[in-house]
Every structure is written in structure tokens, then in C-alpha cells.
Design an enzyme around this catalytic site. Structure first.
Site, short mmCIF file in Angstrom:
data_model
loop_
_atom_site.label_atom_id
_atom_site.label_comp_id
_atom_site.label_asym_id
_atom_site.label_seq_id
_atom_site.Cartn_x
_atom_site.Cartn_y
_atom_site.Cartn_z
CG LEU A 84 -28.20 -38.70 11.20
CD1 LEU A 84 -28.66 -37.82 10.05
CD2 LEU A 84 -28.42 -40.16 10.84
CG ASN A 144 -42.69 -21.50 21.43
OD1 ASN A 144 -42.40 -22.43 20.67
ND2 ASN A 144 -42.65 -21.62 22.74
NE ARG A 145 -46.88 -26.55 22.69
CZ ARG A 145 -46.53 -27.83 22.78
NH1 ARG A 145 -47.27 -28.75 22.21
NH2 ARG A 145 -45.44 -28.17 23.43
CB THR A 146 -45.25 -21.95 25.72
OG1 THR A 146 -45.58 -23.33 25.62
CG2 THR A 146 -45.45 -21.47 27.15
CG ASP A 169 -27.21 -26.69 17.87
OD1 ASP A 169 -26.70 -27.58 17.16
OD2 ASP A 169 -27.70 -26.92 19.00
NE ARG A 204 -39.63 -23.00 26.45
CZ ARG A 204 -39.23 -24.16 25.93
NH1 ARG A 204 -40.06 -24.92 25.26
NH2 ARG A 204 -37.99 -24.55 26.07
CB ALA A 234 -33.19 -26.43 18.23
CE LYS A 249 -28.23 -29.66 21.56
NZ LYS A 249 -28.81 -29.19 20.30
CB ALA A 265 -39.35 -20.15 22.20
N GLY A 315 -33.52 -30.32 6.65
CA GLY A 315 -32.74 -30.18 7.88
C GLY A 315 -31.33 -30.74 7.83
#
Ligand code: ATR
Length: 285
Positions: free
Chosen positions: A19, A152-154, A105, A157, A133, A69, A130, A247
Site C-alpha cells: 500500500l 512466540n511459537r519458537t 515500524d 526467538r 516486525a 530489512k 519475535a 493494522g
């Protein structure tokens, strides 16, 4: 567009669906600036060449997005603290031939959130994610005095991010695995929940990390996913009576901060928001 037009770019892979061109070109038009913003697909293996081209052609500034990034940092001349703290760049300004990296960000997310709920200082914030972003957001929230828990899933991290923030800012951050049973207790005490993972993003629009039964009325739920605007997480939050923030705010504020870095002008936020909303086609409103 006059021959002396200043060029601004977005480098990413893929950039389709971004965008940012709509937002920035609308802002340039609104302020009568002779500038243009173009999004370009740049595969990771060509990033170095693309940056050389930017220097050769004296491009005025650019944004970088996934997957550049972090990798872009080694090609720049200097990093602002907003980029060196989280270790990621999303905005670069060409200052008389020197490329300076910034990250808007985190501050963008904080501004979007504080515009809706006031100061974050002292509030219990649960952050999901994590990745790139989440990293920028976590640093800004910690700097602003939020009491932060990262899930976080992991989990490794999340722990790495928490210890990086602790080292650089001296702030204690808690971590918790992305497990519904383990999340429940922390969520009960949370004031704000921010989803900075890609869960729920198009095309996986039926995914959510937690259901409405794990949210309460006093909670503010902010999803940084903007495709769709009304994610499953936000729909579940509404069902629980929680306040929701989509968002678009973070997207617009990170863009507005980049605009200000490049032009030194006050960004026309409403114009940018309307352009982004129009580009989204009103989907999910
Ligand atoms: P970005 O730069 O957009 O943050 P990223 O660095 O790839 O992208 O991070 C994606 C985030 O979404 C990570 O926190 C990731 O969790 P892992 O660190 O465990 O990979 C999270 N994520 C992505 N898909 C997920 C899923 N299906 N369930 C839970 N978390 C997910």
C-alpha cells in the site's frame, strides 16, 4: 512530474499488494511535491547491485521490506538508533550521497496504539511474535515503559529478543511459549495484546492464535495484520467485548514517519490513511 523529480523506492520480494506507493504518492500530491514513489521487486541476490544503482542515480530515499530489512544494513553508511537497536531497517534516506538507515515500524506501532488508548507506560502488554516486525515493536514498547511479555511459537526467538532488549535497554521482559494453557494466566492480567505474527494474514484468514474465551472485556487487542483489516483475532476479540485496533494505523504511521524523514515536511496523515484504505478496496472494513 517535472524532470527534476525526486525518486523514492520500495525494495522487496514480493512487493505486489504493497500500500506504500498509494500512500506516499497521495502525500506528495497533497503537498505539491515533485516526488514519486515506485515499488520494485528485488530478489535478495540483487540487493547489493540495487543499492549501487541507488547511489549511482542519487535516488532520494527508499523503504525496504521482506526479505531485506536485516540484510540491507551492511550496505548502508550509517544507522540511526531506531534501526541499530532492533537490528533492522525499513527506511533509508540519501543524505548528500550517504545512505542512512532508520526503522519507523516500532514508533509507527506505538503511535497508532497510543492514538487510540493513550500512554502505554506501566501497562501490561502481551506481544505475539519475535520476527522482524515484533522486534522493532518490542523495543519501542519497552522504551515507552510498557510491562512486556513476549510469546512466540519458537520460544528461543522470544528469549533471544528479551535478552537483547535487556542488554540494550536494561529492561526486564518476560517470555512465555505460544501455548494456550500457559498463555491464559498472563492474558488474564494483560491490558493490551498485540499480534505481530503473520497468523490470520491472507490467505490464512481463518487462523487465530487464541479464541474469544481467552480474552476479557478490559483488553485492547491490536493486530498488525492489515490483510484483511478485520482478522479472525479481532473478530474473536469483539465477541469477548474487548476493544480492537486494526493494522492500518501502524502501516500509516510508519509510512508517515518515513515521509517526514525524507521530506522534512509534516505528513498529511489523513490523506495517507484514505489512500491506503482506498487501495485495500475497503476490504474487511
Ligand atoms: P516479520 O518480519 O513479518 O515479522 P518473520 O521474521 O518471518 O516475519 O516473523 C514471523 C512471525 O510470525 C514469527 O514470530 C513466527 O513465529 P516463529 O518465530 O516461531 O517462526 C510467527 N508465525 C508465523 N506463522 C506462525 C504460525 N502458524 N503460528 C504461530 N506463529 C507463527
Amino acid at each position: 512530474m517535472r524532470p527534476t523529480v525526486k525518486l523514492f523506492l520500495l525494495l522487496g520480494d514480493p512487493v505486489e499488494g504493497s500500500l506504500s506507493p498509494a500512500m506516499h504518492n497521495a502525500a506528495f500530491r497533497a503537498l505539491g511535491l515533485n516526488c514519486v514513489y515506485v515499488a520494485l521487486d528485488v530478489p535478495a541476490r540483487f540487493l547489493s547491485d540495487a543499492i549501487s544503482g541507488i547511489r549511482a542515480m542519487d535516488v532520494a530515499g527508499f523503504n525496504v521490506t521482506i526479505p531485506h530489512k536485516i540484510s540491507v544494513m551492511k550496505f548502508l553508511d550509517k544507522l540511526d538508533q531506531s534501526a541499530s537497536l532492533p537490528g533492522a531497517v525499513n527506511t533509508v534516506k540519501n543524505r548528500r550521497g550517504k545512505l542512512i538507515g532508520f526503522n519507523t515500524d516500532g514508533e509507527g506501532a506505538l503511535r497508532a496504539l497510543e492514538a487510540k488508548i493513550g500512554s502505554i507506560e506501566g501497562r501490561e502488554v502481551m506481544l505475539f511474535g519475535a520476527g522482524g516486525a515484533a522486534r522493532a515493536i518490542a523495543f519501542y514498547l519497552a522504551k515507552a515503559g510498557a510491562k512486556l511479555t513476549i510469546a512466540n511459537r519458537t520460544i528461543a526467538r522470544a528469549e533471544a529478543l528479551a535478552s537483547m532488549i535487556n542488554q540494550k535497554l536494561g529492561v526486564e521482559i518476560r517470555t512465555v511459549p505460544l501455548d494456550r494453557v500457559k498463555l491464559a494466566a498472563t492474558l488474564n492480567n494483560a491490558d493490551v495484546l498485540i499480534n505481530a505474527t503473520s497468523v490470520g494474514m491472507y490467505p490464512n484468514v481463518d487462523q487465530t492464535i487464541i479464541p474469544s474465551s481467552m480474552m476479557h472485556r478490559g483488553l485492547v487487542v491490536n493486530d498488525i495484520v492489515y490483510k484483511p483489516l478485520q482478522t479472525r483475532l479481532l473478530r474473536e476479540a469483539k465477541r469477548a467485548g474487548a476493544k480492537t485496533i486494526d493494522g492500518l494505523g501502524m502501516l500509516v504511521h510508519q509510512g508517515a514517519l518515513a515521509f517526514e524523514i525524507w521530506t522534512g515536511r509534516r505528513p498529511p496523515i489523513k490523506v495517507m490513511e484514505e489512500a491506503a484504505r482506498r487501495e485495500l478496496g475497503g476490504k474487511g472494513r
